[in-house]
Write an enzyme that holds these catalytic residues in place. Structure first.
Site, PDB file in Angstrom:
ATOM      1  CG  HIS A 284     -30.421 -18.068 -56.598  1.00  0.00           C
ATOM      2  ND1 HIS A 284     -31.347 -17.067 -56.807  1.00  0.00           N
ATOM      3  CD2 HIS A 284     -29.242 -17.432 -56.347  1.00  0.00           C
ATOM      4  CE1 HIS A 284     -30.747 -15.890 -56.707  1.00  0.00           C
ATOM      5  NE2 HIS A 284     -29.464 -16.086 -56.422  1.00  0.00           N
TER       6      HIS A 284
ATOM      7  CG  HIS B  52     -27.118 -16.378 -47.918  1.00  0.00           C
ATOM      8  ND1 HIS B  52     -25.837 -16.092 -48.335  1.00  0.00           N
ATOM      9  CD2 HIS B  52     -27.921 -15.445 -48.486  1.00  0.00           C
ATOM     10  CE1 HIS B  52     -25.863 -15.030 -49.121  1.00  0.00           C
ATOM     11  NE2 HIS B  52     -27.118 -14.619 -49.233  1.00  0.00           N
TER      12      HIS B  52
END
Length: 164
Positions: free
Chosen positions: A36, A105
């Site tokens: 995720h 990220h």
């Protein structure tokens, strides 16, 4: 309850990255179903106050490039025109605007040891790989277990708000 706001990610090249780089590092790889992009880590709190209306960007998130934080966290870089917007909306709503900067990220691996310096050369071949993911944003509950974290979507953010 341990909470965070994130966009789930399916990475078509994840197995290839993991197979290629595992030869050079020792670490804990994130399970594919747990990948995720975290927009905001909340920590221990009750979820009700985080069910706020958000404006979700009408665009895709571009995943391009690979990097590391302090040689300990291997991640894919994420970018879009409005990538900061979810984090910024939360910070504004909850008056947390002076927190540390948000670096978009997707964590791939928590590195314990780099066994072979060839790892850094291998990273370069993944730098140019690019793909896109849809902008879906959820409030997640994270339960830590001996086998690793278990994530559960408990609320989907749509402009105006909507429950799962």
């Amino acid at each position: 309850m341990r909470l965070f706001i994130a966009t789930p990610v399916t990475i078509p090249i994840y197995s290839a990255i993991k197979n290629d780089l595992s030869k050079y590092i020792e670490g804990k790889w994130v399970e594919g179903w747990n990948l995720h992009l975290t927009h905001k880590f909340i920590g221990e709190d009750e979820p009700e106050k985080y069910k706020i209306p958000l404006t979700i960007p009408d665009e895709k998130i571009k995943i391009k490039g690979i990097g590391m934080f302090n040689n300990k966290i291997l991640y894919l870089k994420a970018e879009s025109k409005n990538i900061q917007s979810i984090n910024s909306q939360f910070n504004k709503h909850f008056n947390t605007e002076n927190e540390k900067p948000f670096t978009p990220h997707i964590t791939l691996c928590r590195i314990k040891d780099i066994k072979d310096k060839k790892f850094f050369d291998e990273l370069k071949k993944w730098e140019s790989k690019t793909f896109e993911i849809p902008y879906k944003v959820y409030l997640y509950k994270s339960t830590l277990t001996k086998k690793g974290p278990v994530y559960e979507k408990i609320y989907e953010y749509k402009s105006g708000g909507s429950k799962i």
